[in-house]
Scaffold this active site. Structure first.
Site, PDB file in Angstrom:
ATOM      1  N   ASP A 180       0.858  -1.170   0.000  1.00 37.97           N
ATOM      2  CA  ASP A 180       0.000   0.000   0.000  1.00 37.97           C
ATOM      3  C   ASP A 180       0.901   1.228   0.000  1.00 37.97           C
ATOM      4  O   ASP A 180       2.052   1.167   0.428  1.00 37.97           O
ATOM      5  CB  ASP A 180      -0.908  -0.023   1.234  1.00 37.97           C
ATOM      6  CG  ASP A 180      -1.929   1.094   1.216  1.00 37.97           C
ATOM      7  OD1 ASP A 180      -2.476   1.410   2.278  1.00 37.97           O
ATOM      8  OD2 ASP A 180      -2.205   1.645   0.119  1.00 37.97           O
TER       9      ASP A 180
ATOM     10  N   HIS B 211      -5.997 -20.154  12.457  1.00 40.33           N
ATOM     11  CA  HIS B 211      -7.337 -20.610  12.067  1.00 40.33           C
ATOM     12  C   HIS B 211      -8.071 -19.537  11.263  1.00 40.33           C
ATOM     13  O   HIS B 211      -8.686 -19.842  10.237  1.00 40.33           O
ATOM     14  CB  HIS B 211      -8.174 -20.980  13.289  1.00 40.33           C
ATOM     15  CG  HIS B 211      -9.633 -21.086  12.952  1.00 40.33           C
ATOM     16  ND1 HIS B 211     -10.177 -22.162  12.270  1.00 40.33           N
ATOM     17  CD2 HIS B 211     -10.650 -20.215  13.139  1.00 40.33           C
ATOM     18  CE1 HIS B 211     -11.465 -21.950  12.062  1.00 40.33           C
ATOM     19  NE2 HIS B 211     -11.784 -20.778  12.579  1.00 40.33           N
TER      20      HIS B 211
ATOM     21  N   CYS C  17      -8.183 -27.099   9.185  1.00 38.42           N
ATOM     22  CA  CYS C  17      -6.879 -26.483   9.450  1.00 38.42           C
ATOM     23  C   CYS C  17      -6.189 -27.191  10.611  1.00 38.42           C
ATOM     24  O   CYS C  17      -6.829 -27.916  11.382  1.00 38.42           O
ATOM     25  CB  CYS C  17      -7.019 -24.984   9.724  1.00 38.42           C
ATOM     26  SG  CYS C  17      -7.545 -24.535  11.400  1.00 38.42           S
TER      27      CYS C  17
ATOM     28  N   CYS D 130     -13.885 -27.210   9.578  1.00 38.21           N
ATOM     29  CA  CYS D 130     -12.573 -26.693   9.180  1.00 38.21           C
ATOM     30  C   CYS D 130     -11.510 -27.768   9.303  1.00 38.21           C
ATOM     31  O   CYS D 130     -11.485 -28.506  10.296  1.00 38.21           O
ATOM     32  CB  CYS D 130     -12.209 -25.489  10.052  1.00 38.21           C
ATOM     33  SG  CYS D 130     -10.626 -24.718   9.639  1.00 38.21           S
TER      34      CYS D 130
ATOM     35  N   CYS E 223      -7.922 -26.641  14.077  1.00 33.74           N
ATOM     36  CA  CYS E 223      -9.192 -27.344  14.305  1.00 33.74           C
ATOM     37  C   CYS E 223      -9.004 -28.855  14.337  1.00 33.74           C
ATOM     38  O   CYS E 223      -9.796 -29.564  14.942  1.00 33.74           O
ATOM     39  CB  CYS E 223     -10.209 -26.938  13.239  1.00 33.74           C
ATOM     40  SG  CYS E 223     -10.751 -25.219  13.409  1.00 33.74           S
TER      41      CYS E 223
ATOM     42  N   ASP F 214      -8.366  -6.967   1.273  1.00 34.60           N
ATOM     43  CA  ASP F 214      -7.378  -7.042   2.340  1.00 34.60           C
ATOM     44  C   ASP F 214      -8.004  -6.478   3.598  1.00 34.60           C
ATOM     45  O   ASP F 214      -8.863  -5.598   3.523  1.00 34.60           O
ATOM     46  CB  ASP F 214      -6.119  -6.222   2.001  1.00 34.60           C
ATOM     47  CG  ASP F 214      -6.293  -4.749   2.339  1.00 34.60           C
ATOM     48  OD1 ASP F 214      -6.917  -4.033   1.534  1.00 34.60           O
ATOM     49  OD2 ASP F 214      -5.831  -4.324   3.424  1.00 34.60           O
TER      50      ASP F 214
END
Lengths: 395, 209
Positions: free
Chosen positions: A91, A333, A305, A303, A308, A265
């Site tokens: 940015d 997560h 991931c 989930c 999890c 974002d």
């Protein structure tokens, strides 16, 4: 231009694309985590790769302060400095005008900041911003824009919009690496459709590699928010990526994707993790609540991931108020959730089931049918029927 | 678990000197033995600081399998019942193949505080204040977390205390060991006795016996 943008699927205004950048090929819709100072707080690069992160954001203002653009350049650019092999976006520093306004003075020349590090004045001009971003070496760089909060009214908004266009020309002239870095323009204009239209036309005339919709996600009402996004996506070129800056909440991303935006974002997923909040399909889960102390379920049973699959809510609860590891696991997560959201949006569009995906998303978040009116309004413009998700209005 | 001295100290009077060993973790795992002397990786609530299980896999193997656990970290939460329901510390932190060695104190969050220790239990300074833990509370946490090895609580005192206080620490430590063993379902099969006695070598030797 250092990118290729190929639309690989559509539903009305929504599109899925393959965006080829110098360092990586990404799929959109796509969420980009924010690594302000060259790192995502609490996660390593290998973890970011594991969860499917495609592009990370860095910030010109913060990186110029510490460690400094010269140092990054000497060490081979930000990719090498932070050992990140995929996409990077920087940015311009424009948002800091708003978020750090008490430290900033905006003139036609540029923005003078008072450095929070040593108190010295720091002048950020369009030329300086682009020079710094050229040294940082990200795949996508942002023009320095005059950012104004949408909650402000009056002539300041018009002043900021025209200045953004004038600064765009200065950014283009200062950009020394158009073959390696893609300079995106940012549409400003507050909530005024006339101003937004002028800005869109002005930026499109300059034939940039991509466009961002700025000045939102700053406290405006949601109905105004989606209308600005809808207006801009309708007017921006079909064959260039569209990036809604500062968004955000999963619901906002789904709506903006339905309206034709591609990139997003926000610090929200990682910031809210540091406060003990997990993102789940039903909304949010506050791990600090006492009820979590004995809850042996994973954060999200849908989930897959690492967090999890291995940790219970009870264990995370024991960490979140006492140990940095809690923030780390929740950040992991939450970003996994956002990456999964991006992937699901992309695949549902490619596979021709985007409306079904949107309805499923809304039903899970609003099981009582209390879908916010602004979402209903936006989906009507997007051409997606969500009447089955909404409770009937009482007579 | 099995420990073998692979290279004892050499020469006359070598007893009590440095030696090399091999620690076989057992448990049906295929891990090669860990060479000793070895570092036990410190943890906070079962996980090394800032190193989640996916990152722990990248540390040197098999040495990174040895983890220290302070039961004091679990005084507040999760409850022993919750830990038991989850399946113990290995399941709770997702490190099923790792070897946890539990002892009450650590160098960061659970610091022995001899000034607060009394006949009821041992005192520790924690982020939430001074905590007094007795053998029963300690063994509740041990039985719920189920570390591979655990040390009993000890009345640890600094070297400058009086001889009277030093002897008291020995008596208490031995009593607490007996109390912990009486509450241990495995009857001490995984227990490490704590040797105290300050700078008095004779006290230390007697305690070892």
């Amino acid at each position: 231009m250092a990118l290729q943008f190929e639309v690989v699927g559509r539903f009305n205004r929504a599109r899925a694309s393959k965006l080829t950048l110098p360092h990586y090929v990404v799929q959109t819709p796509m969420f980009m985590p924010v690594g302000t100072q060259g790192t995502i707080k609490g996660l390593t690069n290998s973890q970011l790769e594991d969860i499917g992160c495609q592009i990370i954001l860095g910030n010109t203002y913060h990186l110029a302060l510490r460690p400094g653009a010269e140092l990054i350049d000497e060490l081979g650019g930000l990719h090498k400095f932070m050992n990140w092999k995929r996409g990077l976006l920087t940015d311009s520093g424009g948002f800091q005008m708003v978020s750090l306004l008490h430290l900033a003075d905006i003139t036609e020349e540029g923005v003078t900041f008072q450095s929070p590090v040593d108190g010295k004045p720091m002048l950020l001009t369009p030329e300086e911003s682009i020079q710094i971003q050229n040294k940082i070496g990200a795949d996508i760089i942002m023009a320095l824009d005059d950012v104004v909060r949408t909650t402000i009214t009056g002539p300041r908004i018009e002043e900021a919009m025209y200045r953004t266009l004038r600064w765009m020309d200065r950014c283009i002239a200062a950009h020394k690496r158009p073959d390696a870095q893609n300079l995106f323009g940012i549409v400003q204009g507050g909530l005024d459709p006339v101003l937004r239209d002028i800005c869109v036309r002005g930026l499109v005339e300059r034939n940039l590699p991509g466009y961002a919709i700025g000045g939102l996600a700053g406290g405006e009402d949601k109905d105004s928010f989606w209308r600005v996004v809808a207006q801009c996506t309708a007017a921006l070129p079909e064959d260039k990526p569209r990036y809604v800056m500062g968004v955000g909440y999963p619901l906002d991303i789904v709506v903006c994707s339905a309206l034709g935006a591609d990139m997003y974002d926000c610090v929200y997923p990682t910031r809210t993790a540091r406060f003990g909040t997990a993102l789940v399909p039903e909304g949010v889960l506050k791990l600090k609540h006492n009820a979590m102390a004995s809850d042996e379920r994973p954060i999200d049973s849908t989930c897959s991931c690492m967090v999890c699959k291995n940790y219970t809510r009870a264990y995370i609860h024991s960490l979140v108020t006492r140990d940095a590891m809690g923030s780390q696991l929740l950040s992991y997560h939450n970003l996994s959730y956002m990456m999964r959201l991006s992937k699901d949006l992309h695949m549902s569009i490619v596979e021709g089931r985007f409306p079904e995906y949107v309805r499923g998303f809304l039903r899970t978040q609003f099981p009582k049918g209390d879908v916010p009116q602004w979402v209903c309004n936006a989906m009507e413009v997007a051409g997606i029927d969500i009447s089955s998700c909404c409770a009937p209005v009482p007579v | 678990m099995r420990f073998v001295v692979t290279k004892p100290s050499a020469g006359a009077g070598a007893a009590g000197k440095a030696r090399l060993g091999a620690l076989y973790l057992g448990g049906g795992g295929a891990a090669p033995p860990i060479e000793t002397p070895a570092l036990v990786v410190p943890t906070r609530r079962g996980l090394p600081s800032f190193i989640s299980r996916d990152l722990l896999d990248r540390l040197p193997y098999p040495d990174s399998l040895l983890l220290h656990l302070s039961p004091i970290h679990f005084i507040e939460c999760p409850s022993t019942r919750t830990i038991k329901n989850i399946g113990g510390v290995h399941e709770m932190v997702g490190l099923q193949d790792h070897f946890f060695i539990a002892s009450p104190g650590d160098s960061v969050e659970s610091l022995p505080e001899h000034g607060g220790t009394n006949k009821i239990g041992a005192a520790f300074e924690t982020p939430s204040g001074r905590r007094l833990i007795n053998p029963k509370d300690y063994m509740d946490i041990i039985s719920s977390t189920r570390p591979n090895l655990w040390a009993s609580i000890a009345d640890e005192v600094p070297a400058w205390v009086t001889e009277k206080r030093n002897r008291l620490s020995i008596d208490r430590t031995l009593k607490w060991l007996d109390d912990c063993l009486s509450l241990d379902q495995e009857k001490g099969a995984s227990t490490l006795g704590a040797v105290v006695g300050g700078p008095n070598i004779e006290h230390r030797k007697k305690m070892c016996n």
